[in-house]
Design an enzyme around this catalytic site. Structure first.
Site, PDB file in Angstrom:
ATOM      1  N   ARG A   1       0.822  -1.212   0.000  1.00  7.07           N
ATOM      2  CA  ARG A   1       0.000   0.000   0.000  1.00  7.07           C
ATOM      3  C   ARG A   1       0.856   1.261   0.000  1.00  7.07           C
ATOM      4  NH1 ARG A   1      -4.285  -2.337   4.474  1.00  7.07           N
ATOM      5  NH2 ARG A   1      -5.485  -3.648   3.038  1.00  7.07           N
TER       6      ARG A   1
ATOM      7  N   THR B   1      10.321  -0.190   9.286  1.00  4.75           N
ATOM      8  CA  THR B   1      10.683  -0.119  10.705  1.00  4.75           C
ATOM      9  C   THR B   1      11.073  -1.504  11.204  1.00  4.75           C
ATOM     10  OG1 THR B   1       8.396  -0.459  11.421  1.00  4.75           O
ATOM     11  CG2 THR B   1       9.108   1.811  11.068  1.00  4.75           C
TER      12      THR B   1
ATOM     13  N   ALA C   1      13.434   6.483   8.242  1.00  2.00           N
ATOM     14  CA  ALA C   1      12.387   7.237   8.935  1.00  2.00           C
ATOM     15  C   ALA C   1      11.350   6.275   9.504  1.00  2.00           C
ATOM     16  CB  ALA C   1      11.716   8.221   7.986  1.00  2.00           C
TER      17      ALA C   1
ATOM     18  N   HIS D   1      -2.172   0.707  15.248  1.00  3.66           N
ATOM     19  CA  HIS D   1      -1.923   0.440  13.836  1.00  3.66           C
ATOM     20  C   HIS D   1      -2.836  -0.673  13.340  1.00  3.66           C
ATOM     21  CE1 HIS D   1       1.768   2.740  14.531  1.00  3.66           C
ATOM     22  NE2 HIS D   1       1.862   2.863  13.224  1.00  3.66           N
TER      23      HIS D   1
ATOM     24  N   LYS E   1       0.440  -5.074  10.668  1.00  4.15           N
ATOM     25  CA  LYS E   1       1.773  -4.554  11.012  1.00  4.15           C
ATOM     26  C   LYS E   1       2.555  -5.635  11.750  1.00  4.15           C
ATOM     27  CE  LYS E   1       4.100  -0.583  13.114  1.00  4.15           C
ATOM     28  NZ  LYS E   1       4.960  -0.419  11.937  1.00  4.15           N
TER      29      LYS E   1
ATOM     30  N   GLY F   1       7.970   1.581  15.143  1.00  2.51           N
ATOM     31  CA  GLY F   1       9.200   2.368  15.105  1.00  2.51           C
ATOM     32  C   GLY F   1       8.982   3.790  15.580  1.00  2.51           C
TER      33      GLY F   1
END
Length: 266
Positions: free
Chosen positions: A14, A101, A125, A155, A159, A165
């Site tokens: 996604r 992450t 990031a 989330h 995940k 993260g």
């Protein structure tokens, strides 16, 4: 302005689909190739659900780098695959922008060392949403005045890593300015293991995983007679693309390692 040649790893996810559209829509970006587990030899535009694009699809990442010679890798895969891609990209002096992450401290140290040796920039990031980065910065500011804090991150149920993260990075940033404190009653007991969440320097981090969620986090501070809650919500994955673009535009000018967008936001 010279076009930035970009390879995207993980285009069918996604986030990957959003990144493909970002690159195709940005004037000085060139989608040079994508890396996927299948569809070797096809053009991206030949895969159902993708816009028209002549970008070739590779399953062999190293072959892709050798033939395409891109400027930047955008990696939106998994921690294991992302680590392999990032190591390999740095070996070829391709600048990675990584949204994956779950990297360990040892992983990050290794990548930082490689950046120094290769004199090649890399940005990892935990969260590309600019609002989420500001949430982390504001939380660090608040932690100077509120020592009691808990982090709740929410989330989608697909995940893989917990805590997120973003939550870990938030806790790390808070710990830089907060005097260590073990929170809660000194004799508290969990009647069900894990009820108080993960412990980071005395702070508690709670992870929620549910269908219908995208990416959300609130940082709750408490003191006598008051609480402060700083919250950020991403309702769709397009919210992350402004941060991806900022990272790409920044990494092409860098020769060092950066962990977290807060380090490149004024």
């Amino acid at each position: 302005m010279k076009n930035v040649k970009i390879v995207i790893a993980g285009p069918r996810g996604r986030m990957g689909r959003e990144a493909v559209q970002l690159v195709l829509d940005t004037e000085n970006y060139e989608l040079a190739a994508v890396v996927d587990r299948k569809h070797e030899g096809k053009k991206l535009g030949e895969i159902d659900g993708f816009p028209q694009s002549e970008a070739p699809v590779y399953t062999d990442f190293e072959k892709c780098l050798q033939e395409i010679e891109p400027d930047v890798l955008i990696d939106l895969t998994t921690p294991e695959v992302g680590m392999f891609h990032t190591r390999t990209a740095l070996k070829y002096k391709v600048r990675p922008v990584v949204g994956t992450t779950g990297f360990s401290k040892d992983d990050l140290s290794e990548l930082e060392r490689m950046c120094t040796e290769q004199e090649t920039g890399c940005i990892i990031a935990p969260n590309f949403a600019v609002g989420a980065v500001l949430m982390m910065k504001f939380s660090q500011m608040a932690a100077r005045y509120f020592r009691d804090v808990e982090i709740i991150e929410l989330h989608h149920d697909q995940k893989l890593d917990a805590p997120s993260g973003t939550a870990v990075k938030t806790a790390q940033m808070i710990a830089e300015v907060r005097e260590t404190k073990i929170q809660g009653h000194k004799d508290e007991k969990e009647t069900i293991k894990g009820a108080r969440g993960a412990d980071y320097d005395g702070m508690h981090i709670h992870s929620v995983r549910l269908p219908g969620l995208i990416a959300h986090q609130q940082v709750m501070f408490g003191a006598d007679g008051q609480t402060l809650t700083i919250r950020h919500d991403s309702y769709n994955r397009s919210s992350f693309m402004s941060g991806v673009k900022l990272a790409v535009d920044t990494v092409v000018k860098m020769d060092s390692f950066v962990y977290g967008l807060e380090n490149i936001i004024e």
